[in-house]
Design an enzyme around this catalytic site. Sequence first.
Site, PDB file in Angstrom:
ATOM      1  N   ASP A   1       0.835  -1.217   0.000  1.00  0.00           N
ATOM      2  CA  ASP A   1       0.000   0.000   0.000  1.00  0.00           C
ATOM      3  C   ASP A   1       0.871   1.269   0.000  1.00  0.00           C
ATOM      4  O   ASP A   1       0.395   2.345  -0.360  1.00  0.00           O
ATOM      5  CB  ASP A   1      -0.921   0.034   1.228  1.00  0.00           C
ATOM      6  CG  ASP A   1      -1.852  -1.168   1.270  1.00  0.00           C
ATOM      7  OD1 ASP A   1      -1.943  -1.883   0.250  1.00  0.00           O
ATOM      8  OD2 ASP A   1      -2.479  -1.394   2.320  1.00  0.00           O
TER       9      ASP A   1
ATOM     10  N   ALA B   1      -3.374   6.422 -17.960  1.00  0.00           N
ATOM     11  CA  ALA B   1      -4.835   6.238 -17.861  1.00  0.00           C
ATOM     12  C   ALA B   1      -5.572   7.565 -18.045  1.00  0.00           C
ATOM     13  O   ALA B   1      -4.995   8.648 -17.885  1.00  0.00           O
ATOM     14  CB  ALA B   1      -5.171   5.637 -16.500  1.00  0.00           C
TER      15      ALA B   1
HETATM   16  O1  F6P Z   1      -2.473  -4.085   3.379  1.00  0.00           O
HETATM   17  C1  F6P Z   1      -2.018  -4.752   2.263  1.00  0.00           C
HETATM   18  C2  F6P Z   1      -3.146  -5.337   1.455  1.00  0.00           C
HETATM   19  O2  F6P Z   1      -2.609  -6.013   0.356  1.00  0.00           O
HETATM   20  C3  F6P Z   1      -4.202  -4.347   0.990  1.00  0.00           C
HETATM   21  O3  F6P Z   1      -3.806  -3.653  -0.156  1.00  0.00           O
HETATM   22  C4  F6P Z   1      -5.372  -5.252   0.779  1.00  0.00           C
HETATM   23  O4  F6P Z   1      -6.589  -4.586   0.999  1.00  0.00           O
HETATM   24  C5  F6P Z   1      -5.204  -6.332   1.814  1.00  0.00           C
HETATM   25  O5  F6P Z   1      -3.856  -6.290   2.208  1.00  0.00           O
HETATM   26  C6  F6P Z   1      -5.525  -7.693   1.298  1.00  0.00           C
HETATM   27  O6  F6P Z   1      -5.443  -8.622   2.308  1.00  0.00           O
HETATM   28  P1  F6P Z   1      -6.748  -9.315   2.903  1.00  0.00           P
HETATM   29  O7  F6P Z   1      -7.051 -10.410   1.957  1.00  0.00           O
HETATM   30  O8  F6P Z   1      -6.336  -9.802   4.247  1.00  0.00           O
HETATM   31  O9  F6P Z   1      -7.838  -8.280   2.946  1.00  0.00           O
END
Ligand code: F6P
Length: 301
Positions: free
Chosen positions: A111, A171
């Site tokens: 993120d 984009a």
């Molecule tokens: O925080 C990292 C991250 O990859 C976010 O971008 C995403 O929302 C989340 O983790 C995905 O993980 P989970 O499947 O636990 O929601």
Amino acid sequence: MNACIATIAARAEKLGLEVRGIFRGLQGLVNADTIPIGVELEGLARRGGSFLGTSRNGRLESKLIDMGIEEAMKHCGVDGLIVLGGGGTLEALGKLAIGGAPIIGVPCTIDNDIFGTDYALGFDSAVNKALRAADEIMDTAESLSERVFMIETLGGRAGHMALETAYSAGADAVFVHEVEPGIDAAINKIKTKMDAGGTHGLVVLCENLGLESIARQLEEGTGRRIRITVLGHTLRGGNPTYFDRNLARQFGETAFDLLVSGETEKMVACVGKDIVSVPLEHIAGKKRDLDMHKYDFVNQR
Ligand code: F6P
């Protein structure tokens, strides 16, 4: 993260120090679930993620408060901690470890929303994957014209991944949580472009923004067929890029050196081209800002 852990193990071996890996983050710290690690880990360095695993469990934090971080470390048989984690984990440790605990954080999250560092481990690999997907989708977009393509990235509620992908892919619009989505502006821009002979439209958006509803509005507004690709967890896997592996090595070396030189409660960070350290308390309650120049460039161009 594997490359960072392997680097720490290699550096420790040189000094004759023992390193223990803690399984599943705070869960392993609370339960003293550890394993001795050494240079044999090097083979894992090219793989994404962490062989030690992770945990997402808010209750662990309160368990750690009850236990006390020093006690948890004693229980695990370690004198210092290098913590590879996202903003939440590093912030929690910063709050728990008040008063000079030997803890060094390494920012790790696709993120890239951790305050105080330009890059967290994993971000570059994830954006490169999203960009590759956008490029591949554009091959179809240019041959099968009259469609608008939407690509949804991960990012939680942080728009960095969607924005960097949109900016680099060229984009027509990007939608993120940090800014109210300008759907009408996006419709006008795409419609004008396609009415003038443009083959396609490309929109990138962060997850959790209401993909279906935005897609419906774009379809009605532009009068063009919308095609959606949700990149999801593909972005969290695969071999890390050169940039990420190199940064992982630099973060690992610096984190280890800080710890053995007696530094406490710091996070290693990348600022410009420099690897520096910042106090953990400085990152608490803050998030890295979105690059508004890039946001405006994508949406207003
Ligand atoms: O925080 C990292 C991250 O990859 C976010 O971008 C995403 O929302 C989340 O983790 C995905 O993980 P989970 O499947 O636990 O929601």
